[in-house]
Design a protein around this motif. Sequence first.
Motif, PDB file in Angstrom:
ATOM      1  N   VAL A 120     -18.808  -0.755  -7.558  1.00 14.38           N
ATOM      2  CA  VAL A 120     -17.869   0.339  -7.451  1.00 14.38           C
ATOM      3  C   VAL A 120     -16.671  -0.005  -6.669  1.00 14.38           C
ATOM      4  O   VAL A 120     -15.328   0.331  -6.833  1.00 14.38           O
ATOM      5  CB  VAL A 120     -18.502   1.734  -6.577  1.00 14.38           C
ATOM      6  CG1 VAL A 120     -17.430   2.610  -6.138  1.00 14.38           C
ATOM      7  CG2 VAL A 120     -19.456   2.108  -7.516  1.00 14.38           C
ATOM      8  N   VAL A 121     -16.780  -0.873  -5.523  1.00 15.80           N
ATOM      9  CA  VAL A 121     -15.684  -1.347  -4.683  1.00 15.80           C
ATOM     10  C   VAL A 121     -14.855  -2.427  -5.720  1.00 15.80           C
ATOM     11  O   VAL A 121     -13.542  -2.278  -5.362  1.00 15.80           O
ATOM     12  CB  VAL A 121     -16.250  -1.664  -3.492  1.00 15.80           C
ATOM     13  CG1 VAL A 121     -14.960  -2.538  -2.530  1.00 15.80           C
ATOM     14  CG2 VAL A 121     -16.624  -0.692  -2.538  1.00 15.80           C
ATOM     15  N   SER A 122     -15.562  -3.139  -6.364  1.00 21.53           N
ATOM     16  CA  SER A 122     -14.787  -4.009  -7.130  1.00 21.53           C
ATOM     17  C   SER A 122     -13.832  -3.368  -8.158  1.00 21.53           C
ATOM     18  O   SER A 122     -12.715  -3.810  -8.570  1.00 21.53           O
ATOM     19  CB  SER A 122     -15.765  -5.155  -7.855  1.00 21.53           C
ATOM     20  OG  SER A 122     -16.367  -6.107  -6.913  1.00 21.53           O
ATOM     21  N   ALA A 123     -14.441  -2.290  -8.831  1.00 16.40           N
ATOM     22  CA  ALA A 123     -13.704  -1.729  -9.711  1.00 16.40           C
ATOM     23  C   ALA A 123     -12.555  -0.767  -9.354  1.00 16.40           C
ATOM     24  O   ALA A 123     -11.428  -0.573  -9.813  1.00 16.40           O
ATOM     25  CB  ALA A 123     -14.823  -0.669 -10.431  1.00 16.40           C
ATOM     26  N   PHE A 124     -12.541  -0.276  -7.917  1.00 14.47           N
ATOM     27  CA  PHE A 124     -11.707   0.314  -7.305  1.00 14.47           C
ATOM     28  C   PHE A 124     -10.436  -0.702  -7.074  1.00 14.47           C
ATOM     29  O   PHE A 124      -9.402  -0.487  -7.328  1.00 14.47           O
ATOM     30  CB  PHE A 124     -11.935   0.963  -5.874  1.00 14.47           C
ATOM     31  CG  PHE A 124     -10.902   1.549  -4.970  1.00 14.47           C
ATOM     32  CD1 PHE A 124     -10.265   2.810  -5.449  1.00 14.47           C
ATOM     33  CD2 PHE A 124     -10.414   0.953  -4.102  1.00 14.47           C
ATOM     34  CE1 PHE A 124      -9.567   3.223  -4.900  1.00 14.47           C
ATOM     35  CE2 PHE A 124      -9.320   1.330  -3.437  1.00 14.47           C
ATOM     36  CZ  PHE A 124      -8.891   2.660  -3.747  1.00 14.47           C
ATOM     37  N   ILE A 125     -10.892  -1.818  -6.413  1.00 15.40           N
ATOM     38  CA  ILE A 125      -9.997  -2.834  -6.184  1.00 15.40           C
ATOM     39  C   ILE A 125      -9.178  -3.117  -7.621  1.00 15.40           C
ATOM     40  O   ILE A 125      -7.851  -3.459  -7.501  1.00 15.40           O
ATOM     41  CB  ILE A 125     -10.409  -4.227  -5.590  1.00 15.40           C
ATOM     42  CG1 ILE A 125     -10.792  -3.795  -3.985  1.00 15.40           C
ATOM     43  CG2 ILE A 125      -9.453  -5.208  -5.442  1.00 15.40           C
ATOM     44  CD1 ILE A 125     -11.806  -4.479  -3.318  1.00 15.40           C
ATOM     45  N   SER A 132      -8.508  -1.475 -10.042  1.00 14.18           N
ATOM     46  CA  SER A 132      -7.970  -0.372 -10.759  1.00 14.18           C
ATOM     47  C   SER A 132      -6.567  -0.054 -10.012  1.00 14.18           C
ATOM     48  O   SER A 132      -5.883   0.515 -10.361  1.00 14.18           O
ATOM     49  CB  SER A 132      -8.977   0.963 -10.587  1.00 14.18           C
ATOM     50  OG  SER A 132      -8.930   1.387  -9.369  1.00 14.18           O
ATOM     51  N   ARG A 133      -6.425  -0.893  -8.764  1.00 16.12           N
ATOM     52  CA  ARG A 133      -5.098  -0.469  -8.089  1.00 16.12           C
ATOM     53  C   ARG A 133      -4.051  -1.458  -8.783  1.00 16.12           C
ATOM     54  O   ARG A 133      -4.322  -2.531  -9.229  1.00 16.12           O
ATOM     55  CB  ARG A 133      -5.088  -1.109  -6.646  1.00 16.12           C
ATOM     56  CG  ARG A 133      -6.261  -0.526  -5.820  1.00 16.12           C
ATOM     57  CD  ARG A 133      -6.112   1.070  -5.311  1.00 16.12           C
ATOM     58  NE  ARG A 133      -6.700   1.855  -6.391  1.00 16.12           N
ATOM     59  CZ  ARG A 133      -6.069   2.815  -6.816  1.00 16.12           C
ATOM     60  NH1 ARG A 133      -5.302   3.518  -6.248  1.00 16.12           N
ATOM     61  NH2 ARG A 133      -6.760   3.735  -7.921  1.00 16.12           N
ATOM     62  N   ARG A 175       0.778  -1.153   0.075  1.00 11.31           N
ATOM     63  CA  ARG A 175       0.092  -0.053  -0.032  1.00 11.31           C
ATOM     64  C   ARG A 175       0.885   1.516  -0.054  1.00 11.31           C
ATOM     65  O   ARG A 175       0.548   2.273  -0.761  1.00 11.31           O
ATOM     66  CB  ARG A 175      -0.912  -0.119   1.333  1.00 11.31           C
ATOM     67  CG  ARG A 175      -1.736   1.341   1.531  1.00 11.31           C
ATOM     68  CD  ARG A 175      -2.899   1.161   0.390  1.00 11.31           C
ATOM     69  NE  ARG A 175      -3.637   2.474   0.377  1.00 11.31           N
ATOM     70  CZ  ARG A 175      -4.370   3.032  -0.552  1.00 11.31           C
ATOM     71  NH1 ARG A 175      -4.395   2.435  -1.754  1.00 11.31           N
ATOM     72  NH2 ARG A 175      -5.009   4.031  -0.364  1.00 11.31           N
ATOM     73  N   LYS A 183      -6.490  -9.309  -4.170  1.00  4.99           N
ATOM     74  CA  LYS A 183      -7.581  -8.652  -5.086  1.00  4.99           C
ATOM     75  C   LYS A 183      -8.761  -9.750  -5.254  1.00  4.99           C
ATOM     76  O   LYS A 183      -9.818  -9.466  -5.086  1.00  4.99           O
ATOM     77  CB  LYS A 183      -7.051  -8.265  -6.297  1.00  4.99           C
ATOM     78  CG  LYS A 183      -6.380  -7.107  -6.412  1.00  4.99           C
ATOM     79  CD  LYS A 183      -5.965  -6.529  -7.922  1.00  4.99           C
ATOM     80  CE  LYS A 183      -5.121  -5.532  -8.087  1.00  4.99           C
ATOM     81  NZ  LYS A 183      -4.696  -4.983  -9.351  1.00  4.99           N
TER      82      LYS A 183
END
Length: 133
Positions: A109-114, A116-117, A64, A75
């Motif tokens: 939204v949370v899946s897309a954020f994860i 995208s990392r 992180r 992920k």
Amino acid sequence: MIRQKLFLVLGCTSLGLGLAGVFLPLVPTTPFILLSAFCFSRSSDRLHRWLLAPPTFSSLLLDRERGGAIRPRAKACSILLMNGFLGYAVFFRETSLSAKVVLFSIMVVVSAFILSRPSVPRSSLHVYALQKL
């Protein structure tokens, strides 16, 4: 000096909440541990090193701090577990349509954020960890 003490208090508080989240089902653990690592990095090198020392947190926290990276296995586990629990609530429970829409939106939204990392190759983590210490 006051800013440093505020970060220290916030770090200790968030660490306590994160540890409580291990045992309490609705209290999240990860965001509080990440917040405490951030606060300790701004207030106390000793506590920051202490938080990074156990292998339970160190690899994830170093990832992180290295630019918001999440390992591919982490992920996959987080997305599968989150989508499994929320998907069950959305598709198999008797809830209102508005609750289903909210839960499904959170899931997407949370899946897309994860996803995208950035991912970190395992070999580069050891070099970074040695540089950090």
